[in-house]
Design a protein around this motif. Structure first.
Motif, PDB file in Angstrom:
ATOM      1  N   GLY A  95       0.847  -1.186   0.000  1.00 15.07           N
ATOM      2  CA  GLY A  95       0.000   0.000   0.000  1.00 15.07           C
ATOM      3  C   GLY A  95       0.878   1.229   0.000  1.00 15.07           C
ATOM      4  O   GLY A  95       1.934   1.248   0.650  1.00 15.07           O
ATOM      5  N   GLY A  96       0.483   2.233  -0.759  1.00 14.29           N
ATOM      6  CA  GLY A  96       1.194   3.505  -0.728  1.00 14.29           C
ATOM      7  C   GLY A  96       2.626   3.453  -1.243  1.00 14.29           C
ATOM      8  O   GLY A  96       3.402   4.355  -0.974  1.00 14.29           O
ATOM      9  N   PRO A 124      -3.183  -0.593   1.609  1.00 17.05           N
ATOM     10  CA  PRO A 124      -3.889   0.540   1.030  1.00 17.05           C
ATOM     11  C   PRO A 124      -4.930   1.049   2.030  1.00 17.05           C
ATOM     12  O   PRO A 124      -5.621   0.255   2.652  1.00 17.05           O
ATOM     13  CB  PRO A 124      -4.560  -0.054  -0.204  1.00 17.05           C
ATOM     14  CG  PRO A 124      -3.826  -1.328  -0.480  1.00 17.05           C
ATOM     15  CD  PRO A 124      -3.367  -1.823   0.853  1.00 17.05           C
ATOM     16  N   SER A 198      -4.506  -0.811  -5.098  1.00 18.81           N
ATOM     17  CA  SER A 198      -3.940   0.537  -5.100  1.00 18.81           C
ATOM     18  C   SER A 198      -2.491   0.497  -5.593  1.00 18.81           C
ATOM     19  O   SER A 198      -2.267   0.036  -6.711  1.00 18.81           O
ATOM     20  CB  SER A 198      -4.075   1.144  -3.703  1.00 18.81           C
ATOM     21  OG  SER A 198      -3.966   2.534  -3.784  1.00 18.81           O
ATOM     22  N   ALA A 199      -1.496   0.921  -4.796  1.00 22.52           N
ATOM     23  CA  ALA A 199      -0.119   0.741  -5.254  1.00 22.52           C
ATOM     24  C   ALA A 199       0.113  -0.744  -5.538  1.00 22.52           C
ATOM     25  O   ALA A 199       0.776  -1.114  -6.513  1.00 22.52           O
ATOM     26  CB  ALA A 199       0.869   1.249  -4.214  1.00 22.52           C
ATOM     27  N   LYS A 357      -7.281  14.868  -3.874  1.00 21.20           N
ATOM     28  CA  LYS A 357      -5.930  15.418  -4.019  1.00 21.20           C
ATOM     29  C   LYS A 357      -5.950  16.806  -4.633  1.00 21.20           C
ATOM     30  O   LYS A 357      -6.823  17.128  -5.429  1.00 21.20           O
ATOM     31  CB  LYS A 357      -5.085  14.473  -4.874  1.00 21.20           C
ATOM     32  CG  LYS A 357      -4.936  13.100  -4.245  1.00 21.20           C
ATOM     33  CD  LYS A 357      -4.046  12.183  -5.057  1.00 21.20           C
ATOM     34  CE  LYS A 357      -3.844  10.866  -4.308  1.00 21.20           C
ATOM     35  NZ  LYS A 357      -2.944   9.955  -5.041  1.00 21.20           N
ATOM     36  N   GLU A 371       4.540   9.673  -4.546  1.00 19.22           N
ATOM     37  CA  GLU A 371       5.174   9.353  -5.824  1.00 19.22           C
ATOM     38  C   GLU A 371       6.484  10.116  -6.002  1.00 19.22           C
ATOM     39  O   GLU A 371       7.416   9.620  -6.640  1.00 19.22           O
ATOM     40  CB  GLU A 371       4.205   9.628  -6.980  1.00 19.22           C
ATOM     41  CG  GLU A 371       3.068   8.607  -7.084  1.00 19.22           C
ATOM     42  CD  GLU A 371       1.989   8.749  -6.016  1.00 19.22           C
ATOM     43  OE1 GLU A 371       1.936   9.825  -5.369  1.00 19.22           O
ATOM     44  OE2 GLU A 371       1.190   7.819  -5.830  1.00 19.22           O
ATOM     45  N   ASP A 436      -8.602   8.719  -5.592  1.00 18.80           N
ATOM     46  CA  ASP A 436      -7.144   8.652  -5.422  1.00 18.80           C
ATOM     47  C   ASP A 436      -6.432   8.803  -6.761  1.00 18.80           C
ATOM     48  O   ASP A 436      -5.288   9.240  -6.809  1.00 18.80           O
ATOM     49  CB  ASP A 436      -6.723   7.349  -4.743  1.00 18.80           C
ATOM     50  CG  ASP A 436      -6.789   7.469  -3.228  1.00 18.80           C
ATOM     51  OD1 ASP A 436      -7.849   7.882  -2.711  1.00 18.80           O
ATOM     52  OD2 ASP A 436      -5.776   7.176  -2.549  1.00 18.80           O
ATOM     53  N   HIS A 466     -12.000   4.282  -2.083  1.00 19.47           N
ATOM     54  CA  HIS A 466     -10.679   3.746  -2.400  1.00 19.47           C
ATOM     55  C   HIS A 466     -10.465   2.376  -1.755  1.00 19.47           C
ATOM     56  O   HIS A 466     -10.839   2.159  -0.605  1.00 19.47           O
ATOM     57  CB  HIS A 466      -9.614   4.732  -1.906  1.00 19.47           C
ATOM     58  CG  HIS A 466      -8.226   4.351  -2.271  1.00 19.47           C
ATOM     59  ND1 HIS A 466      -7.851   4.128  -3.574  1.00 19.47           N
ATOM     60  CD2 HIS A 466      -7.124   4.137  -1.512  1.00 19.47           C
ATOM     61  CE1 HIS A 466      -6.567   3.807  -3.604  1.00 19.47           C
ATOM     62  NE2 HIS A 466      -6.104   3.797  -2.367  1.00 19.47           N
TER      63      HIS A 466
HETATM   64  C1  DHB Z   1      -2.007   4.577  -2.689  1.00 19.17           C
HETATM   65  C2  DHB Z   1      -2.891   5.647  -2.687  1.00 19.17           C
HETATM   66  C3  DHB Z   1      -2.563   6.803  -3.348  1.00 19.17           C
HETATM   67  O1  DHB Z   1      -3.414   7.862  -3.387  1.00 19.17           O
HETATM   68  C4  DHB Z   1      -1.336   6.927  -4.021  1.00 19.17           C
HETATM   69  O2  DHB Z   1      -1.033   8.080  -4.642  1.00 19.17           O
HETATM   70  C5  DHB Z   1      -0.459   5.847  -4.026  1.00 19.17           C
HETATM   71  C6  DHB Z   1      -0.803   4.670  -3.374  1.00 19.17           C
HETATM   72  C7  DHB Z   1      -2.381   3.326  -1.963  1.00 19.17           C
HETATM   73  O3  DHB Z   1      -3.400   3.317  -1.256  1.00 19.17           O
HETATM   74  O4  DHB Z   1      -1.671   2.333  -2.117  1.00 19.17           O
END
Ligand code: DHB
Length: 484
Positions: A95-96, A124, A198-199, A357, A371, A436, A466
């Motif tokens: 996640g992220g 995430p 997500s990621a 965002k 990022e 997201d 999300h």
């Molecule tokens: C995730 C969420 C985001 O908004 C992002 O920019 C990158 C990763 C996530 O939840 O994994």
């Protein structure tokens, strides 16, 4: 010792290639565990063999992350299970773009209560987490849960060793490890299905798109990845946060007119410039649906027709008549007749509400986004990765390594060139209130795959935010169908 900083790359310098015996999986080294898993078909008590924290590369940079867990079902509700030929779910919990470790897990899915992400996985944020790994185990599949390095990891000398492309290189090494151990790890290694959210969804899509691609080889060699294919059979991707270098444009095309949830103002000029740039990018992809080219000018219609109205129709169709009447009274922008939901793009945007965002959404001017850190390098924690944000902040040229690194993190170019090693079966999901990233990210991924003739099951979850997964049971059944 677990907290000790890694000796960065030492192993890689000492050894030219992985000694094969280093990477042999030991089928006898497991704990027998029992768990009860709630499925669409009722509760299942599963006895399984749990292999924990198996290092999947010969020269790990940080074995806390470059290791995986394997769960093999042996009895389900008292009936013996032979998983020798079962599909393999390779479920990442990234996640992220954060580091994701499974080293301390005490069972499948981290070992905690069903649905909880593994400890330290980051996970995430946002949605309720349904556990694909546990449902897969309950279906009799073999489950591999790989860890991976992530963007915040920093060595004693200040080097960021988990920035791009570390996570995808690690996950590909995990796939290679599983395939290399054909016959030692139970399951059909020709039927690996990846999943992530997500990621993690972006990384799962990358695994699907980039099988056996040349540009990763040098990175895989560096960490002593097994000498085997890293192609996968199918890819399940929830709200993939991908195509990052074009995501700012897409975000403003999609959510540019929506207010920020914080109430702060978005810079209208920045938003308009980015949205305008989306037109050229979208045209460059050359994507079409059954009605013709998908352009910035008709993308709203593509999304409404292909995803949004069908998602709303399915949602409303599942409600009782009384609940449906309440919903429609509460949400006047959404109309419903003859089993079909009806609304326009502006009505959808107003219904979806606030954007999450600011602008730019990904390449932040102050390099504060996840990022920006993902595209850090060496001892630099965060960098710009788009010309737009770089120039806006007085920069000139993107760092020389960036085009290649961006490419390693983006499934779209590999699909555009019809990578022959790609997965041919795809499951793609996102919630209609997930701000997201832009919905065009999923739209373009699915359209590109359909254009290639691949098998694509893509859909949206109505009114879902999300990282939601509302049809995990259907995904598990889909695995059975496509691998059967
Ligand atoms: C995730 C969420 C985001 O908004 C992002 O920019 C990158 C990763 C996530 O939840 O994994």
């Amino acid at each position: 010792a677990a907290a000790a900083l890694p000796a960065l790359g030492l192993g890689a310098r000492q050894r030219a290639s992985a000694a094969p015996e280093d990477l042999r999986f030991d089928p006898k080294n497991y704990d027998e565990l029992t768990t009860t898993i709630t499925t669409d078909e009722g509760d299942r008590t599963v006895v399984y063999h749990f292999y924990r924290a198996v290092t999947y590369v010969a020269d790990p940079v940080d074995a806390k992350y470059q290791c995986l867990n394997v769960s093999v079902p042996v009895r389900i509700n008292g009936n013996p299970v032979d998983a020798t030929r079962a599909p393999v779910l390779l479920a990442n919990a990234v996640g992220g773009y954060m580091p994701s470790s499974v080293a301390d897990a005490t069972g499948i899915g981290g070992g905690g209560p069903a649905g909880a992400p593994p400890p330290e996985a980051g996970g995430p944020s946002g949605g309720q987490r349904v556990s694909n790994p546990e449902l897969a185990l309950a279906a009799g599949y073999v489950v591999v849960e790989p860890g991976a390095r992530g963007r915040t990891l920093v060595a004693a000398d200040g080097t960021y060793y988990g920035v791009a492309p570390a996570a995808i290189v690690d996950l590909k090494a995990a796939v290679r490890y599983v395939r290399y151990n054909h016959g030692r790890i139970p399951g059909d290694v020709e039927r690996i299905v990846t999943s992530g959210t997500s990621a993690g969804g972006a990384l799962s899509a990358l695994l699907g798109a980039t099988g056996d691609s040349g540009p990763y080889r040098r990175h895989l060699d560096e960490i002593g990845a097994a000498d085997a294919s890293d192609a996968v059979f199918a890819s399940g991707d929830w709200c993939p946060i991908t195509d990052l270098e074009h995501a700012d444009m897409a975000y403003e095309w999609n959510w540019g007119g929506n207010p920020l949830s914080s109430g702060e103002l978005v810079d209208r000029t920045v938003s308009r410039e980015l949205a305008a740039a989306f037109t050229g990018y979208q045209a460059s992809l050359g994507l079409h649906d059954e009605h013709g080219r998908i352009t910035a000018h008709n993308y709203d219609e593509h999304l409404l027709r292909t995803y949004l109205r069908p998602a709303a129709s399915a949602y409303l169709g599942r409600l009782s008549e009384a609940d449906r009447a309440d919903y429609l009274a509460e949400h006047p922008r959404i109309r419903y007749s003859g089993g079909q939901a009806e609304f326009g793009w502006q009505e959808y945007l107003e219904h979806a509400g606030a954007r999450k965002k600011s602008a730019p959404a990904f390449d932040a001017f102050d390099i504060s986004s996840p990022e920006n850190n993902l595209f850090g390098a060496g001892t630099t924690e965060a960098r710009h990765f788009t010309q737009y944000s770089l120039r806006h902040t007085g920069g000139d040229h993107l760092a020389g390594d960036l085009p290649a690194t961006l490419r390693l993190m983006n499934p779209m170019p590999f699909l555009a060139e019809a990578n022959p090693g790609r997965a041919r079966h795809w499951w793609v999901r996102v919630g209609t209130e997930d701000t997201d990233t832009a919905l065009t990210i999923v739209g373009n991924l699915a359209a590109q795959l359909r254009q290639l003739g691949d098998d694509v099951d893509a859909a949206m979850y109505w009114d879902a935010g999300h990282a939601t997964n509302e049809d995990a049971g259907a995904f598990i059944r889909w695995i059975g169908q496509v691998t059967g």
